[in-house]
Write a protein that holds these residues in place. Sequence first.
Motif, PDB file in Angstrom:
ATOM      1  N   SER A 162      42.101  40.595  35.541  1.00  0.00           N
ATOM      2  CA  SER A 162      43.168  39.882  36.265  1.00  0.00           C
ATOM      3  C   SER A 162      44.567  40.346  35.866  1.00  0.00           C
ATOM      4  N   MET A 163      44.644  41.268  34.909  1.00  0.00           N
ATOM      5  CA  MET A 163      45.958  41.616  34.358  1.00  0.00           C
ATOM      6  C   MET A 163      46.866  42.262  35.408  1.00  0.00           C
ATOM      7  N   GLY A 164      48.045  41.683  35.544  1.00  0.00           N
ATOM      8  CA  GLY A 164      49.069  42.255  36.421  1.00  0.00           C
ATOM      9  C   GLY A 164      48.709  42.253  37.894  1.00  0.00           C
ATOM     10  N   ILE A 165      47.923  41.291  38.320  1.00  0.00           N
ATOM     11  CA  ILE A 165      47.474  41.281  39.713  1.00  0.00           C
ATOM     12  C   ILE A 165      47.885  39.973  40.375  1.00  0.00           C
ATOM     13  N   ALA A 166      48.250  40.053  41.644  1.00  0.00           N
ATOM     14  CA  ALA A 166      48.673  38.871  42.393  1.00  0.00           C
ATOM     15  C   ALA A 166      47.567  37.808  42.357  1.00  0.00           C
ATOM     16  N   PRO A 167      47.934  36.525  42.134  1.00  0.00           N
ATOM     17  CA  PRO A 167      46.951  35.446  41.968  1.00  0.00           C
ATOM     18  C   PRO A 167      45.913  35.387  43.083  1.00  0.00           C
ATOM     19  N   ILE A 168      46.343  35.630  44.301  1.00  0.00           N
ATOM     20  CA  ILE A 168      45.380  35.527  45.407  1.00  0.00           C
ATOM     21  C   ILE A 168      44.299  36.591  45.294  1.00  0.00           C
ATOM     22  N   LEU A 169      44.708  37.767  44.795  1.00  0.00           N
ATOM     23  CA  LEU A 169      43.736  38.850  44.609  1.00  0.00           C
ATOM     24  C   LEU A 169      42.807  38.557  43.449  1.00  0.00           C
ATOM     25  N   VAL A 170      43.332  37.869  42.420  1.00  0.00           N
ATOM     26  CA  VAL A 170      42.494  37.533  41.271  1.00  0.00           C
ATOM     27  C   VAL A 170      41.305  36.693  41.721  1.00  0.00           C
ATOM     28  N   ASP A 171      41.580  35.710  42.592  1.00  0.00           N
ATOM     29  CA  ASP A 171      40.481  34.890  43.108  1.00  0.00           C
ATOM     30  C   ASP A 171      39.426  35.758  43.782  1.00  0.00           C
ATOM     31  N   ARG A 172      39.910  36.682  44.612  1.00  0.00           N
ATOM     32  CA  ARG A 172      38.981  37.561  45.333  1.00  0.00           C
ATOM     33  C   ARG A 172      38.158  38.398  44.364  1.00  0.00           C
ATOM     34  N   ILE A 173      38.837  38.957  43.352  1.00  0.00           N
ATOM     35  CA  ILE A 173      38.136  39.818  42.406  1.00  0.00           C
ATOM     36  C   ILE A 173      37.088  39.021  41.650  1.00  0.00           C
ATOM     37  N   TYR A 174      37.425  37.792  41.288  1.00  0.00           N
ATOM     38  CA  TYR A 174      36.427  36.984  40.569  1.00  0.00           C
ATOM     39  C   TYR A 174      35.247  36.606  41.449  1.00  0.00           C
ATOM     40  N   GLU A 175      35.496  36.387  42.738  1.00  0.00           N
ATOM     41  CA  GLU A 175      34.386  36.159  43.659  1.00  0.00           C
ATOM     42  C   GLU A 175      33.431  37.352  43.620  1.00  0.00           C
ATOM     43  N   THR A 176      34.031  38.542  43.662  1.00  0.00           N
ATOM     44  CA  THR A 176      33.215  39.761  43.677  1.00  0.00           C
ATOM     45  C   THR A 176      32.470  39.938  42.358  1.00  0.00           C
TER      46      THR A 176
END
Lengths: 234, 354
Positions: A162-176
């Motif tokens: 999640s480092m240095g990433i827009a919060p909305i993208l963090v959610d997506r990445i964690y889903e993946t």
Amino acid sequence: MALLEVDDIHTYYGNIEALKGVSLTVEEGEIVTLIGSNGAGKSTTLRSISGLTPPREGSIRFDGDDIAGVAPQDIVRKGISQAPEGRHVFPRLTVRENLDMGAYLRRDDHSEDMERVYDLFPRLKERERQKAGTMSGGEQQMLAIGRALMAQPKLLLLDEPSMGIAPILVDRIYETIKQINQQGTTILLVEQSAHHALDASQRGYVLATGQVALADDSDALRQNEDVRKAYLGA
Amino acid sequence: MEAASIAAKPVSRRPGEVVRDLLSRFGLIAFLLAMPVYIAVKDLSSGEGITPLLNLLVLGISNGAIWALIAVGYTLVYGIIELINFAHGDNFMLGTFTAFALFGTLGLTVATGPLGLVAGLLVCMLAAMAVCSTTNVMIERVAYRPLRNAPRLAPLITAVGFSFILQNVGILWFGSSQFSIPNLIESQHVLIDVGGVKVRNGDVLAVAVTVPLVLLLTQFIGRSRIGKAMRATAQDPEAARLMGINVDTTISFTFLLGGLAAGAAAVIYALYQTTLWYFAGFQAGLIAFTAAVMGGIGNLQGAVLGGLIIGVIQNISDDRIAAKWTPAVVFAYLIVIMVFRPQGLLGEETREAG
């Protein structure tokens, strides 16, 4: 027997002892997280497992073999791959070439895995021919995870996704990340922002100054008063 | 957003900006072309025609081809471990000595027939390539690899150390004076003459060896598995290790490739110049390193371009200014190019810069 058993490892940078006896286990099929503040030794733990900074003492057993002191390429071959902190994509290679590098040790056809990565991260498919260095931080993080998957790991190490990433993208990445786990890959996850990590994982370890300070189920850690104060900002 | 706002006001560009834009795009090309164009205009107006300049270009290209082959070794090594392999030029010198020693062993003389000569020279070239690449790999193993995590200055000084050691090996082998070697290919013999533009045996040899070798090398690095490993290691050594790339092997292999190119260059140089010297490698190495920096260190095409540019400048300067001024002229060009394009003509941003 656990898939990964780290037993009392001590890792040094020069004369500085970064890990002062870290022990942890990861069972097959789990998502396990390491949380802790900056400099606690989270990344060093992953680097020790990957063989980049081999521990001076202690043992690391993976899938029944002792891998402490084994060369990084042989550790990848045994089935551990890592998406490192700060992503470390190859900036002047294209997205596709980066994914090819992830499959470097594999002699077989890896086009199916590439399709799988593109399914997990459709954005990467769109950027297939783009140089990785020109992409946003979030896209590079997707690429780093996808690249690590190309090695067909049994155990995937993720350092601060999640480092240095827009919060909305963090959610997506964690889903993946959860999706990857459901598809059968065991994951050891390092995070400074503990919210997402504890949410996604089944168990967690809290690292402080090179030692395990606390180990418990992720739900229990989220309720823990000290963890809430120190890492969840509650 | 930003792109849109820029695109929205193309009309309001002041003439000054247009000039600046043109200069930044074409200024260096104009600078590089200034001297040849000046000479062409002068020659044409004085009735000498374009032939003298074309002859200088031919010489410059064949000289430059040799520099390019040596420069490849500097640029590959720098590209992957950011080290200036100071011993590279001296390694090249050992290649020239190897070739000459084999002339005697194989009994190659000016009287040898064409078939025997081609076969013999091929053996010489393979031997020189083997010697240079083995030496290069050995130097890396002994003097650079143990220092991989040491401060930058440490491998730099061991490189300088190996440069001197190789020079002394050269002195032990063939003494400290310059010496002539048999002109096996009659390198000055004019092979082709197109309206006064003369192409000599040596020119043909230099280009005929360099072009396929560089093309092969480019393809190899671009396509092969180990070539990809080289590019990955150059861009991010730690990530390369996480991909399962054996970084040490990859670096050794890079030194091997640089040595192969230096060995090939050594044989061309020996046949072309027909005078050898233990110190020639240091001089050639300096020129080739300059070529690599001028073209953009770490960039294969850049090394070739830099080599050719320096070859042409040298020959024009030798002929039209004076040979004793040539080093000053070459480095004046280098300085101007560096000041306006620090990454070199074809250079990309380096690893540290992002």
